[in-house]
Design an enzyme around this catalytic site. Structure first.
Site, short mmCIF file in Angstrom:
data_model
loop_
_atom_site.label_atom_id
_atom_site.label_comp_id
_atom_site.label_asym_id
_atom_site.label_seq_id
_atom_site.Cartn_x
_atom_site.Cartn_y
_atom_site.Cartn_z
N GLU A 150 -6.58 28.27 28.65
CA GLU A 150 -7.53 27.26 28.16
C GLU A 150 -8.81 27.90 27.65
O GLU A 150 -9.91 27.65 28.17
CB GLU A 150 -7.84 26.23 29.25
N GLU A 308 0.69 22.05 30.71
CA GLU A 308 0.20 21.48 31.97
C GLU A 308 0.01 19.99 31.83
O GLU A 308 -0.52 19.52 30.83
CB GLU A 308 -1.18 22.04 32.33
C1 GLA Z 1 -6.78 23.11 33.63
C2 GLA Z 1 -6.45 24.53 34.05
C3 GLA Z 1 -5.68 24.64 35.31
C4 GLA Z 1 -6.17 23.62 36.32
C5 GLA Z 1 -6.11 22.24 35.72
C6 GLA Z 1 -6.50 21.15 36.70
O1 GLA Z 1 -5.83 22.53 32.85
O2 GLA Z 1 -5.79 25.27 33.05
O3 GLA Z 1 -5.83 25.94 35.81
O4 GLA Z 1 -7.48 23.92 36.67
O5 GLA Z 1 -7.00 22.19 34.64
O6 GLA Z 1 -6.40 19.88 36.14
#
Ligand code: GLA
Ligand code: ZN
Length: 664
Positions: A150, A308
């Protein structure tokens, strides 16, 4: 663009075994097999475990878990582990820490505390990536590389001195000479003329509003700076691990706007994204659909990967609502319905300690003997049946234009309204289409618009001549083009196009606007056929332009609010100078869709049921998601792969239930 290299609908998630003693690892793999988990993303935050001291590496634990996963038939999306530097690195090199707009250092202690342009950070990160690529490039479990994590979630923009230096280099490339920069930034204003490159700083907190083009260029630079970093990691992987697909997880959520992903897609082999439902939004489900349609747009229409999402509650909202029973399945399918071929969760096993201990996971604190885990197991069985649709594409004849750079400019300082969200019209129109079972591709203005029957141009504040011409050409070729207020106002330097708004689209629309009358969040304006929100303006319809509806209250009473003009061979250009209320906006879009000959995915779709269709040369699959708490019936014929039963004429959807009907 490739999708995840499997032929099944792959389920998976972030796996953080370093948080658990080793006996748990064996249990994990057995449970993954039970739930039909095909892949894990491994090592994302493992730097301090892999390199406990400078240049001292410990790969024993990663070797062990990679081998175990392979033996268990689970593929690995292996992280380069560079998302968060270890404490020893920031202690030795505090210059890698990011600095905020006020000049405050952002200290280590959470994650991603690194400056995007720091050469020191980059050297250490690339050294780690090099070690990992050398060691694991031919490991049989390795299926994909997951670069960083991210990008820009927490560390952008950085305003440090190093970023200032890189910004100047970036500006020299963009403008060649200072005269060009001064022209672009309009520095004749407020005594801002630069006479030496060294005078230029990041747009740090000033006495009052910073120069808007300066701010816009800093956003462009910041996105490019991280992309440059990603390219550095990618170059290492290309050299040492050629042929293994590379991704980094984007964030195509409504509120994340730091990176221009259109520029990033050529650097990834697989477009992957993260999505979480944000409860405070008024229409969270529509936002999920928008995010999927945007991700598909970034992937050029090809299948993409949901890296995710959550099985249930997150940990970062004011109140973290748990999902309803059945929602884990329905939410996952909602992404597949919009083109995802891979579905990942954050995370596999819920942490006992740390900031995310109350974030849901596939294996919750209660353990595998839990409704949530059983739901994932059920989805695992469904995923097995859905393998046949992997690689198919989502059908859509409507484009909604989306450009991060236009959003950045519209969010700049000193606009007619700082309360108007740059995506307000895009989401409102998308939601109306979504409610009608009409799927839209959310695409960049540079996309090929010739295949669309409807092209929506929502608040495209900044637009290049070339992109404006492509929109006009689409109308000429027969598309229904819908342009909203505050579009086509400025050029790519954020200089206003003169002679009346909406400059770039004035001729196409056959209107001329002399003045804006923006509305606050609690204000509305009466129209002859409804109410307008967020915006109004003094529109003159030019000869040949039809007035569809009119303002009905002062100061604009009697002036056109919505107009329409015939264009080319059966095309039309519609102009919405305000955002009509839902009913009126819906009715307008019904008119646009019918003029374009665009039918909903299924006829007589009940309210609250979402419908999309994926197809390829071998078949077509109708996705139906019941977001209501009542049973719903939809016309369909074929075989429902969710319940594994035949469908003859109509399918019954349980409250909160879903169906994926193979139609042929
Ligand atoms: C982001 C991060 C993860 C986690 C999620 C929690 O997407 O990439 O590591 O922290 O948020 O929602
Ligand atoms: Zn910096």
């Amino acid at each position: 663009m490739r999708s995840w290299p499997t032929k099944t609908l792959a389920l998976g998630g972030d796996y953080n075994p370093e948080q658990w003693p080793r006996p748990v690892w064996d249990e994990d793999i057995a449970l993954m097999q039970r739930a039909n988990i095909a892949f894990v993303s491994l090592g994302i935050f493992s730097w301090s475990w892999l390199e406990p001291a400078k240049g001292e590496y410990d790969f024993e634990w990663l070797d062990t878990i990679m081998d175990k996963l392979h033996a268990g038939g689970i593929a690995v999306d292996l992280a380069t582990a560079t998302a968060t530097p270890p404490p020893w690195l920031s202690a030795a090199h505090p210059e890698i820490l990011p600095v905020d707009v006020d000049g405050h250092t952002l200290w280590p202690g959470s994650r991603q505390a690194w400056c995007p342009t720091s050469p020191v950070f980059r050297d250490y990160a690339l050294a780690l990536a090099r070690q990992l690529a050398t060691r694991y490039h031919d490991h049989p479990a390795l299926a994909m590389w997951h670069v960083s994590n991210e990008y820009a979630c927490h560390n952008l923009p950085c305003y440090c001195d190093e970023c200032a230096r890189h910004f100047r280099t970036w500006l020299r490339r963009r403008y060649e000479g200072l005269d060009a920069l001064n022209d672009a930034w309009g520095t004749a204003f407020w005594s801002q003329r630069y006479t030496d490159w060294e005078q230029i700083l990041p747009p740090r907190r000033s006495t009052t509003f910073n120069n808007p083009t300066h701010v816009l260029d800093y956003k462009r630079f910041s996105s490019d700076a991280l992309l440059e970093h990603m390219r550095g990691e990618r170059a290492v992987l290309d050299e040492l691990s050629p042929g293994v697909p590379v991704t980094t997880n984007f964030m195509t959520l409504q509120h994340f706007r730091h990176l221009d992903y259109t520029q990033w897609t050529p650097t990834v082999d697989v477009v992957s994204t993260d999505h979480y439902i944000v409860d405070v939004l008024q229409h969270p489900r529509a936002e999920l659909a928008f995010s999927g349609d945007l991700t598909r747009g970034l992937a050029g229409g090809a299948p993409w990967m949901l890296m995710e999402h959550s099985t249930s509650a997150v940990n970062w909202q004011p109140t973290n609502h748990a999902k309803a029973p059945g929602q884990t399945i329905r939410d996952a399918l909602a992404h597949v319905a919009r083109g995802a071929d891979t579905i990942g969760w954050f995370q596999w096993r819920q942490s006992r300690a740390g900031s995310e201990k109350f974030h849901s996971a596939v294996v919750p604190h209660a353990g595998a003997d839990s409704a949530r885990f059983r739901e994932v197991e059920e989805l695992g069985r469904i995923a097995g049946r859905l393998g046949e649709l992997v690689g198919s594409r989502v059908e859509s004849r409507v484009a909604i234009l989306h450009d991060y750079q236009a959003i950045w400019a519209a969010e700049g300082p000193c606009m007619p309204s700082s309360e108007l969200d740059a995506l307000e019209a895009a989401h409102a129109i998308h939601r109306q289409l979504h409610d009608r079972g009409v799927t839209a591709d959310v695409v960049h203005p540079s996309a090929d618009l010739t295949t669309y029957a409807v092209v929506v141009v929502p608040q495209l504040y900044l637009v290049t001549d070339e992109h404006a011409a492509a929109v006009a050409a689409a109308a000429e070729a027969g598309a229904q083009v819908v342009v909203t207020y505050f579009s086509g106002i400025s050029d790519e330097q954020d200089h206003v196009r003169l002679g009346g708004y909406p400059g770039a689209f004035r001729d196409l629309l056959g209107v001329r606007v002399e003045e804006f009358f923006p509305l606050g969040p609690d204000e509305t304006v009466l129209l002859t056929d409804g109410t307008g929100t967020w915006w109004s303006e003094d529109v003159t319809a030019l000869p040949g332009t039809e007035v569809v509806s009119t303002y009905a209250a002062p100061p604009l009473a009697g002036r056109p609010a919505v107009t329409r003009r015939d264009v080319g061979r059966g095309g039309a250009a519609w102009y919405l100078s305000t955002l009509p209320d839902d009913d009126r906006l819906g009715a307008l879009l019904d008119g646009v869709l019918s003029a374009a000959g665009v039918e909903p995915t299924v006829a007589a779709l009940p309210r609250g049921v979402e419908a999309t269709r994926r197809s390829d040369s071998t078949g077509s699959w109708l996705f139906l998601l019941n977001h209501t708490s009542a049973e719903q019936t939809v016309r369909a014929t074929g075989h429902d792969l969710v319940s594994d039963t035949a469908v003859d004429g109509s399918v019954r959807l349980a409250p909160g239930g879903a169906a994926v009907v193979r139609e042929r």
